[in-house]
Design a protein around this motif. Sequence first.
Motif: not given
Lengths: 247, 354
Positions: B80, B83, B86-87, B91
């Motif tokens: 994705e 994601t 954003n990690a 993450g």
Amino acid sequence: MSTMLEVENVSKSFGGVRANRSISLKVEKGRIVGLIGPNGSGKTTLFSSIVGTHPIDKGTIRFQEQEISHLRVAEIARLGLIRTFQQTRIYGRMTCIENMLISTSQRGGSLVNLFQVHNPEREKQAEDLLAFVGLHAKRKLQAGSLSFGQQKLLEFAMALMNEPKMLMLDEPTAGINPTLINGVIDRLKQANKEFAVTLFVIEHNMNVIMNMAEHIYCLAHGELLAEGPPEQVRNDRRVIDAYLGAH
Amino acid sequence: MRAPYAKFAGYLAILLVGLAAPLLFSAYQSQMAELWLFIVFALTWDLVGGQMGYNSFGNVVFLGIGMYACAAVQVGLFYEVSTYNNARGGGATVFTFDLGQYLEGLAIGLPVGAVLAAIAAAILGGLVLGMRGHYFAICTLGLGIAAGQIANGWEWIGAGSGMVPPTPPAALGDLSRFYYFLAMALAIATFLVLRWLYTTRFRLAINAIRDNEDKAESMGLKTTRIKVMAWVIAAFFLGIAGGLLGNLKRFIDPIDTAFAGATFGVWMVLMAILGGKGTLWGPVIGAAVFQVVKETTWTYLLGWQRVALGLLIVVIVVFFPQGIMGYFRERFPARFGHRVEEAARPDRAEETTG
């Protein structure tokens, strides 16, 4: 004889300046027609209106019976109506032969045609026409390095390369060496006869236009002042007054 | 018939030097890979700016689109994208790509970037190519800045913190060498396509637009369509270059890497002018000289490198306004085919007018 170009009641103003006032005229197919008038009388404006450079305020313009006053410049050119400019316009940093090769008729030409590489037939035609106006030896020189008169001849050859049905010339002999003027007239007449191009010519040189045109229109102050065969227009009182400033 | 052989030998020499260079000077691989990409920058800029006379400061838009699109496809095929971005390296998930995934992502990402860049050029071209001269230049400058700001605010692609293209698997081997050869292949392909394009009527049409657009239109050329097409071709190759550059740098900053108007955007113009606008070899030579000067000053004049670059710009504009190729063309016009050729047949005008 059928009508090539028919202008009816055309008016064009720029702000408060009324450059053309309900002008009507006709150019028959295969003829050489002249357009004269003092400076600022609206001749070039009329040319620009016909080829679609600016929209007209009123009136109709028909080319081969087709209304063209709403068409764009390139679309009108593709119908076979080509003009040349008073201030010569050529492609200065390209060679003469390249100027010719890109001037071929775009009628029915699609974008795919642009990706063609060589076309010997077209190259021969370009060379022939350059020889026709006396520029064959200079075909590989940059067009911008030619003299003004030569550029004018090149522009004329480019127009012929387009195989127009009708050619509108804005002062074809202005700035050309007097000895060459006769050559230009010969070539214009020859183009008219050999290539069957209808000519509509703006000209200030009375000898030239009297010698060439079969019918003449005279503009003054944006209005059509007189028309008729050369002799008649030349002796028209109103025309003489307009040129001498009696208006 | 020495010329064709000499030409062929020249091409062969460049090819061999290009192939051997990363093996001989492996420390400079990424700079040399960048050089091949700069050649693409300069060549595509010159297509529109030199051959067609439309000076664009906004070609970075296509570079950036290609860069982001390629990276997004490379990631998006397997994870994705939001994601992943954003990690930011911290993450819970570890995003790894095996060799097959990495190559697949690249094989799909690069063409997608190219096509999206070309579509953007078609849309933007329709809007701004009606403007001429300085107005077009300023407008494209605005486009580049706007694109950077949009990317800077778009969370999905990492917004202001940028985006990291997939980490290459160890099996790929030397990353810089891998991208060196891809960049070299792209530069050669771009060069060959443009070399062919400049033998067609298309070059005459865009040269005519450069020299007198009103005249071209009055002779029946559909100028707007031709202009848009030229920009689309430039954007296509620039989109691929963007995809490669992002992966080579391994970090995409929206304003400093992708839509870098102040660096890549200006350098494109400089390289083309330095080498000679409106020539095929000019941009190639310009890119080579520029990259060598840039890298040497970065190494030996650190802290003063921007000053040195500024001086280079002044020297180019004052002493070589026509560029290196343009200078030679002006000095030796006959070598470039501009000469009087006495005709095999007499001109008819001379016959009649003496």
